[in-house]
Scaffold this motif. Structure first.
Motif, PDB file in Angstrom:
ATOM      1  N   LEU A 185       0.854  -1.188   0.000  1.00  0.00           N
ATOM      2  CA  LEU A 185       0.000   0.000   0.000  1.00  0.00           C
ATOM      3  C   LEU A 185       0.892   1.241   0.000  1.00  0.00           C
ATOM      4  CD1 LEU A 185      -2.928   0.445   2.544  1.00  0.00           C
ATOM      5  CD2 LEU A 185      -1.841   2.287   1.300  1.00  0.00           C
ATOM      6  N   GLY A 186       1.012   1.861  -1.169  1.00  0.00           N
ATOM      7  CA  GLY A 186       1.858   3.055  -1.287  1.00  0.00           C
ATOM      8  C   GLY A 186       3.137   2.751  -2.038  1.00  0.00           C
ATOM      9  N   GLY A 187       3.345   3.452  -3.142  1.00  0.00           N
ATOM     10  CA  GLY A 187       4.557   3.254  -3.946  1.00  0.00           C
ATOM     11  C   GLY A 187       5.560   4.363  -3.714  1.00  0.00           C
ATOM     12  N   LYS A 218      -2.104   6.007  -5.086  1.00  0.00           N
ATOM     13  CA  LYS A 218      -3.136   6.933  -5.584  1.00  0.00           C
ATOM     14  C   LYS A 218      -2.615   7.806  -6.718  1.00  0.00           C
ATOM     15  CE  LYS A 218      -2.221  10.071  -1.740  1.00  0.00           C
ATOM     16  NZ  LYS A 218      -2.701  10.735  -0.573  1.00  0.00           N
ATOM     17  N   ILE A 232      -6.539   3.814  -1.414  1.00  0.00           N
ATOM     18  CA  ILE A 232      -7.094   2.921  -0.388  1.00  0.00           C
ATOM     19  C   ILE A 232      -7.773   3.781   0.681  1.00  0.00           C
ATOM     20  CG2 ILE A 232      -6.548   1.159   1.343  1.00  0.00           C
ATOM     21  CD1 ILE A 232      -6.082   0.158  -1.506  1.00  0.00           C
ATOM     22  N   ALA A 252       2.419   4.457   3.475  1.00  0.00           N
ATOM     23  CA  ALA A 252       1.623   5.563   2.923  1.00  0.00           C
ATOM     24  C   ALA A 252       2.216   6.941   3.215  1.00  0.00           C
ATOM     25  CB  ALA A 252       0.197   5.485   3.450  1.00  0.00           C
ATOM     26  N   ALA A 308       4.057  10.432   4.901  1.00  0.00           N
ATOM     27  CA  ALA A 308       3.901  11.359   6.028  1.00  0.00           C
ATOM     28  C   ALA A 308       3.126  12.611   5.645  1.00  0.00           C
ATOM     29  CB  ALA A 308       5.286  11.750   6.540  1.00  0.00           C
ATOM     30  N   LEU A 330       4.898  21.367   2.024  1.00  0.00           N
ATOM     31  CA  LEU A 330       5.693  20.762   0.948  1.00  0.00           C
ATOM     32  C   LEU A 330       5.855  19.282   1.258  1.00  0.00           C
ATOM     33  CD1 LEU A 330       7.270  21.399  -1.658  1.00  0.00           C
ATOM     34  CD2 LEU A 330       9.295  21.682  -0.258  1.00  0.00           C
ATOM     35  N   TRP A 331       4.723  18.574   1.197  1.00  0.00           N
ATOM     36  CA  TRP A 331       4.845  17.169   1.538  1.00  0.00           C
ATOM     37  C   TRP A 331       4.224  16.245   0.486  1.00  0.00           C
ATOM     38  CZ3 TRP A 331       8.224  17.110   5.402  1.00  0.00           C
ATOM     39  CH2 TRP A 331       8.705  15.852   5.747  1.00  0.00           C
ATOM     40  N   PHE A 388      16.042  20.153   7.092  1.00  0.00           N
ATOM     41  CA  PHE A 388      16.507  20.103   5.707  1.00  0.00           C
ATOM     42  C   PHE A 388      15.424  20.488   4.704  1.00  0.00           C
ATOM     43  CE2 PHE A 388      16.348  15.438   6.773  1.00  0.00           C
ATOM     44  CZ  PHE A 388      15.289  15.070   5.962  1.00  0.00           C
ATOM     45  N   GLU A 447      16.224  23.591   2.270  1.00  0.00           N
ATOM     46  CA  GLU A 447      16.287  23.289   0.828  1.00  0.00           C
ATOM     47  C   GLU A 447      15.267  24.139   0.069  1.00  0.00           C
ATOM     48  OE1 GLU A 447      16.164  18.943   0.423  1.00  0.00           O
ATOM     49  OE2 GLU A 447      18.332  19.052   0.157  1.00  0.00           O
ATOM     50  N   GLY A 488       8.799   2.706   6.237  1.00  0.00           N
ATOM     51  CA  GLY A 488       9.012   4.129   5.936  1.00  0.00           C
ATOM     52  C   GLY A 488       8.462   5.054   7.001  1.00  0.00           C
ATOM     53  N   VAL A 547      14.807   8.808   3.761  1.00  0.00           N
ATOM     54  CA  VAL A 547      14.795   7.807   2.698  1.00  0.00           C
ATOM     55  C   VAL A 547      15.500   6.519   3.128  1.00  0.00           C
ATOM     56  CG1 VAL A 547      15.683   7.286   0.397  1.00  0.00           C
ATOM     57  CG2 VAL A 547      14.583   9.477   0.840  1.00  0.00           C
ATOM     58  N   LYS A 603      25.464  14.727  -3.775  1.00  0.00           N
ATOM     59  CA  LYS A 603      23.996  14.611  -3.731  1.00  0.00           C
ATOM     60  C   LYS A 603      23.471  14.103  -5.086  1.00  0.00           C
ATOM     61  CE  LYS A 603      19.880  17.265  -2.495  1.00  0.00           C
ATOM     62  NZ  LYS A 603      18.994  16.740  -1.673  1.00  0.00           N
TER      63      LYS A 603
HETATM   64  C1  LIG Z   1      10.625  18.288   0.575  1.00  0.00           C
HETATM   65  C2  LIG Z   1      11.194  17.061   1.201  1.00  0.00           C
HETATM   66  C3  LIG Z   1      12.569  16.868   1.179  1.00  0.00           C
HETATM   67  C4  LIG Z   1      13.100  15.722   1.731  1.00  0.00           C
HETATM   68  N1  LIG Z   1      14.451  15.550   1.663  1.00  0.00           N
HETATM   69  C5  LIG Z   1      14.994  14.436   2.156  1.00  0.00           C
HETATM   70  C6  LIG Z   1      16.377  14.219   2.049  1.00  0.00           C
HETATM   71  O1  LIG Z   1      17.123  15.038   1.500  1.00  0.00           O
HETATM   72  N2  LIG Z   1      16.890  13.048   2.529  1.00  0.00           N
HETATM   73  C7  LIG Z   1      16.083  12.108   3.111  1.00  0.00           C
HETATM   74  O2  LIG Z   1      16.586  11.056   3.504  1.00  0.00           O
HETATM   75  N3  LIG Z   1      14.758  12.292   3.239  1.00  0.00           N
HETATM   76  C8  LIG Z   1      14.191  13.425   2.792  1.00  0.00           C
HETATM   77  N4  LIG Z   1      12.842  13.613   2.898  1.00  0.00           N
HETATM   78  C9  LIG Z   1      12.026  12.593   3.597  1.00  0.00           C
HETATM   79  C10 LIG Z   1      11.689  11.432   2.670  1.00  0.00           C
HETATM   80  O3  LIG Z   1      11.163  11.918   1.475  1.00  0.00           O
HETATM   81  C11 LIG Z   1      10.693  10.487   3.311  1.00  0.00           C
HETATM   82  O4  LIG Z   1      11.274   9.984   4.485  1.00  0.00           O
HETATM   83  C12 LIG Z   1      10.324   9.327   2.388  1.00  0.00           C
HETATM   84  O5  LIG Z   1       9.624   9.809   1.292  1.00  0.00           O
HETATM   85  C13 LIG Z   1       9.477   8.277   3.112  1.00  0.00           C
HETATM   86  O6  LIG Z   1       9.149   7.248   2.229  1.00  0.00           O
HETATM   87  P1  LIG Z   1       7.733   6.474   2.383  1.00  0.00           P
HETATM   88  O7  LIG Z   1       7.768   5.337   1.436  1.00  0.00           O
HETATM   89  O8  LIG Z   1       7.475   6.195   3.786  1.00  0.00           O
HETATM   90  O9  LIG Z   1       6.647   7.525   1.934  1.00  0.00           O
HETATM   91  P2  LIG Z   1       6.482   8.339   0.592  1.00  0.00           P
HETATM   92  O10 LIG Z   1       7.727   8.374  -0.174  1.00  0.00           O
HETATM   93  O11 LIG Z   1       5.894   9.630   1.007  1.00  0.00           O
HETATM   94  O12 LIG Z   1       5.410   7.506  -0.222  1.00  0.00           O
HETATM   95  C14 LIG Z   1       4.089   7.316   0.198  1.00  0.00           C
HETATM   96  C15 LIG Z   1       3.277   6.853  -0.993  1.00  0.00           C
HETATM   97  O13 LIG Z   1       2.026   6.378  -0.571  1.00  0.00           O
HETATM   98  C16 LIG Z   1       1.012   6.835  -1.443  1.00  0.00           C
HETATM   99  N5  LIG Z   1      -0.226   6.846  -0.669  1.00  0.00           N
HETATM  100  C17 LIG Z   1      -0.482   7.524   0.456  1.00  0.00           C
HETATM  101  N6  LIG Z   1      -1.714   7.259   0.899  1.00  0.00           N
HETATM  102  C18 LIG Z   1      -2.257   6.391   0.033  1.00  0.00           C
HETATM  103  C19 LIG Z   1      -3.530   5.752  -0.054  1.00  0.00           C
HETATM  104  N7  LIG Z   1      -4.469   5.945   0.866  1.00  0.00           N
HETATM  105  N8  LIG Z   1      -3.773   4.925  -1.095  1.00  0.00           N
HETATM  106  C20 LIG Z   1      -2.830   4.731  -2.050  1.00  0.00           C
HETATM  107  N9  LIG Z   1      -1.618   5.311  -2.000  1.00  0.00           N
HETATM  108  C21 LIG Z   1      -1.328   6.122  -0.969  1.00  0.00           C
HETATM  109  C22 LIG Z   1       1.510   8.183  -1.885  1.00  0.00           C
HETATM  110  O14 LIG Z   1       0.931   8.563  -3.121  1.00  0.00           O
HETATM  111  C23 LIG Z   1       3.012   7.943  -2.001  1.00  0.00           C
HETATM  112  O15 LIG Z   1       3.380   7.514  -3.283  1.00  0.00           O
HETATM  113  C24 LIG Z   1      12.261  14.755   2.345  1.00  0.00           C
HETATM  114  C25 LIG Z   1      10.878  14.954   2.361  1.00  0.00           C
HETATM  115  C26 LIG Z   1      10.344  16.084   1.791  1.00  0.00           C
HETATM  116  C27 LIG Z   1       8.868  16.267   1.792  1.00  0.00           C
END
Ligand SMILES: Cc1cc2nc3c(=O)[nH]c(=O)nc-3n(C[C@H](O)[C@H](O)[C@H](O)COP(=O)(O)OP(=O)(O)OC[C@H]3O[C@@H](n4cnc5c(N)ncnc54)[C@H](O)[C@@H]3O)c2cc1C
Length: 666
Positions: free
Chosen positions: A10-12, A40, A83, A109, A111, A128-129, A170, A174, A303, A319, A380
């Motif tokens: 759930l969530g890509g 989504k 979902i 899913a 943050a 910016l999320w 950050f 950024e 995540g 990440v 980077k």
């Molecule tokens: C502006 C910004 C800069 C950042 N810079 C850094 C950095 O430099 N270095 C670093 O390590 N981290 C950074 N981060 C943090 C990092 O992006 C996150 O920790 C990371 O994206 C988490 O991955 P994730 O898979 O948990 O969630 P995400 O990557 O956010 O993916 C969640 C996915 O779930 C999907 N989704 C959500 N709800 C649903 C639903 N109900 N049904 C279907 N799909 C759904 C979304 O569409 C999304 O594709 C940054 C974040 C932001 C916002």
């Protein structure tokens, strides 16, 4: 038939895609395991680059990687759906489009911003999320500048030209780095003085970037201030109203652009699931060391959604955290399905942080190195490319290079705008046709010389026949004659003399005549200074000498090998046909890229065989120029390239190995 085991991701995002890759690779050949990933959005969002899109450094596509590209021909179903809820007991997830049964579920899913219940902040700020957040901010800033340019009321104008970013982590830093650069571009575009604008960073803590050590923080702060950023430290925001940010000390900052980056929590979707939340986890879901929810052994959380205390500290929402939690979850699902007893426990292995401040400067503490400026930015970019290569292959790395360097506007890259300028397709048109014509002439000349008259054997041991490049032949003959007598130094001036004579005469006949009289001509044309130089060193000799080490080795190793299998006649025919085909393709702009590559390849083979001269190198350089799509301007490629791209991108090979040009068609 064995029971089908269904895994639902759930969530890509970073976590979901990583888990999907590991699971797909493992179960690729197991028809009893079905993997589905639901998101989504139809693309994976590169969250770490969102600020670049928000600040108009890169285009929106730069942070969107289509799931088709990532999973191509892989055995994993990618479904576009949102979902709504998950029934963990009944083991199904309910989406807007349909319901998904599962045996194992991976929840990733992401943050959301945390507003800490500060009055008015959520309602009056940008965040910016997500991709949508970045686009909203991008358009807002452009819009506010264009409106401010015509605003006559100085108070309203000032408010419009004040930009506030709350938070100096950050994400905030950024973003502010991008806004500073974006501001400069917008000021130029809308004829607004930079002095009229304010870009303010508000932070409650005593310093910016608390994740970094002191020297790097200071450098980042200095760079921001030099770029015109006002940094307000120890400044707590206590509220916000329309057009106003309220600080604890009573200060009111008037702005129409207030961006909140101060806190992060698990997504409200995840927080709404009936699973145990982490204590002080801000909506994040409690997992054990195996990344399993503490409620259901088949529900894994990865995540930003997962909450796990490692040595008393929560795993950070970054990440690497997403990747490492996803890897643990995927490995444990594999173990469960295969009934293996070895379980995997989470152990973090983080490599540090890299923070860009606009496109030209950054600071990093990663891989044990503290760097700033050029090095930090290079690091980077390299890390980003490495990630993209892992998920979507070289194609996506090339896309990244295009977005970050080749298409970048306003010199917003750490290498400036050096790689950005483009030559329009019609400028190399005549060169393309000329290059093609020379290859055709060369093929035709070879036939005329008797290449197909097998009894007579080859007339030319040189790459180009007399009509095209007379000088080379004579030079080679002279060189080869001299090397036969062991007197290279004496031969070189003679060869040079012939080249000179040829250049002046310009016609094949004249060169031929000159060749007959080579000895006399050399004595008169070549002066003693030239002889002295030639005796010292011929810089081209190591590569172009037909009897030199490189060409002798190449001939013995490869050409003799070819002739062991291919009759000499077959080889001669092949060369002539290739020359004609390359020539016609370049002339007509048909398959220009491939013709240019073949042209370069032929020149390389001729060079290594000792049949090339330095003054023929223009062939290679002209062909390099043709690689950039020269056939699409006044050429057949205008029609053929889109057609073949569509076909190629749909092939299983291209999808499986990520070798597509642009997006996959299927
Ligand atoms: C502006 C910004 C800069 C950042 N810079 C850094 C950095 O430099 N270095 C670093 O390590 N981290 C950074 N981060 C943090 C990092 O992006 C996150 O920790 C990371 O994206 C988490 O991955 P994730 O898979 O948990 O969630 P995400 O990557 O956010 O993916 C969640 C996915 O779930 C999907 N989704 C959500 N709800 C649903 C639903 N109900 N049904 C279907 N799909 C759904 C979304 O569409 C999304 O594709 C940054 C974040 C932001 C916002």
């Amino acid at each position: 038939m064995a029971d089908i085991q269904k895994i639902l991701i759930l969530g890509g995002g970073y976590g979901g895609v990583w888990a999907g890759k590991i699971l797909e690779k493992h179960f690729r050949k197991n028809p009893n395991v079905q993997i589905t990933i639901v998101d989504k959005k139809p693309f994976h969002t590169l969250m770490t680059e969102l600020h670049e899109v928000a600040g108009w450094r890169t285009e929106p596509e730069s942070v969107q990687v289509s799931f088709k590209k990532i999973f191509g021909a892989k055995r994993i179903d990618v479904v576009l759906d949102e979902i709504q809820t998950v029934d963990f007991k009944a083991k199904h997830a309910v989406g807007k489009a349909r319901t998904y049964d599962f045996d194992y579920i991976v929840v990733g899913a992401g943050a959301e911003p945390e507003y800490f219940n500060i009055p008015g902040v959520k309602e009056n700020s940008f965040s910016l999320w997500s991709f949508d957040d970045a686009m909203k901010l991008r358009h807002h800033v452009e819009d506010i500048f264009s409106r401010a340019a015509e605003e006559l009321d100085p108070i309203v104008r000032k408010r419009m030209l004040t930009f506030v970013v709350a938070g100096a982590g950050f994400t905030g830093i950024e973003l502010i780095g991008e806004l500073l650069e974006y501001r400069d571009t917008m000021c130029r575009k809308h004829f607004i003085s930079r002095d009229e604008t304010r870009v303010i960073n508000i932070e409650a803590l005593p310093s910016i970037l608390p994740i970094l050590e002191e020297p790097l923080r200071v450098k980042a702060e200095r760079y921001l201030q030099k770029s015109g950023c006002e940094i307000m430290l120890n400044a707590s925001i206590t509220g916000a109203e329309s057009g106003k940010v309220l600080l604890k000390d009573g200060t009111v900052v008037e702005t129409e652009t207030f961006v909140w980056t101060c806190g992060v929590k698990g997504s409200s979707f995840a927080a709404g699931l009936e699973l145990t939340k982490g204590e002080r986890g801000r909506g994040r879901l409690q997992v054990d060391a195996e990344m399993k929810s503490v409620d259901y052994p088949y529900a894994y959380i990865v995540g930003d959604n997962s909450f796990f205390l490692e040595n008393g500290k929560p795993v950070p929402q970054i990440v690497e955290g997403a990747h490492q939690t996803a890897e643990v979850a995927a490995k444990n699902i594999i173990a469960s399905i295969e009934g293996a007893s070895d379980r995997h426990a989470f152990k973090s292995d983080f490599h540090g942080f890299m923070v860009s401040i606009g496109g030209r400067y950054g600071v990093a503490n990663a891989g044990g190195m503290k760097t700033q400026g050029f090095m930090a930015m290079a690091m980077k970019h390299l890390i980003n490319m490495y990630y993209l290569f892992n998920i979507a292959g070289i194609n996506q790395v090339w896309e990244y290079v295009k977005h970050e360097f080749l298409d970048i506007q306003n010199r917003r890259s750490f290498i400036g705008g050096f790689a950005t300028w483009k030559v329009r397709g019609y400028w190399p048109l005549l060169l393309r046709m000329w290059l093609g014509l020379v290859w055709v002439m060369e093929g035709v000349n070879k036939i005329g010389e008797g290449w197909f008259a097998w009894d007579a054997g080859s007339k030319s041991g040189w790459m180009f026949s007399p009509g095209v490049q007379q000088a080379g032949i004579k030079a080679a003959e002279a060189v080869s004659a001299a090397s036969a007598t062991g007197d290279w130094a004496a031969a070189a001036p003679d060869a040079a003399a012939t080249v000179a004579t040829t250049a002046v005469a310009g016609a094949a006949e004249a060169v031929s005549a000159a060749s007959d009289a080579a000895g006399t001509a050399a004595a008169t044309v070549v002066d003693t200074t030239t002889r002295a130089f030639a005796k010292v060193w011929d810089l081209t000799k190591p590569i172009f000498d037909p009897n030199g080490g490189i060409s002798t080795w190449f001939r013995k190793t490869f050409m003799d090998g070819i002739f062991a299998y291919l009759p000499y006649q077959g080889f001669q025919t092949m060369i002539v046909v290739m020359e004609l085909a390359i020539g016609l393709a370049l002339f007509g702009g048909f398959f220009t890229w491939w013709a240019a590559v073949a042209s370069i390849g032929m020149c390389l083979v001729f060079t290594l065989s000792g049949m090339f001269a330095w003054d023929q190198l223009w062939f290679v350089f002209a062909a390099i120029l043709m690689l950039g799509g020269a056939g699409r301007s006044f050429g057949m490629d205008y029609w053929s390239v889109p057609f073949f791209k569509r076909w190629w991108n749909g092939t299983k090979f291209a999808r499986k190995w990520h070798f597509y040009a642009d997006d996959p068609t299927k």
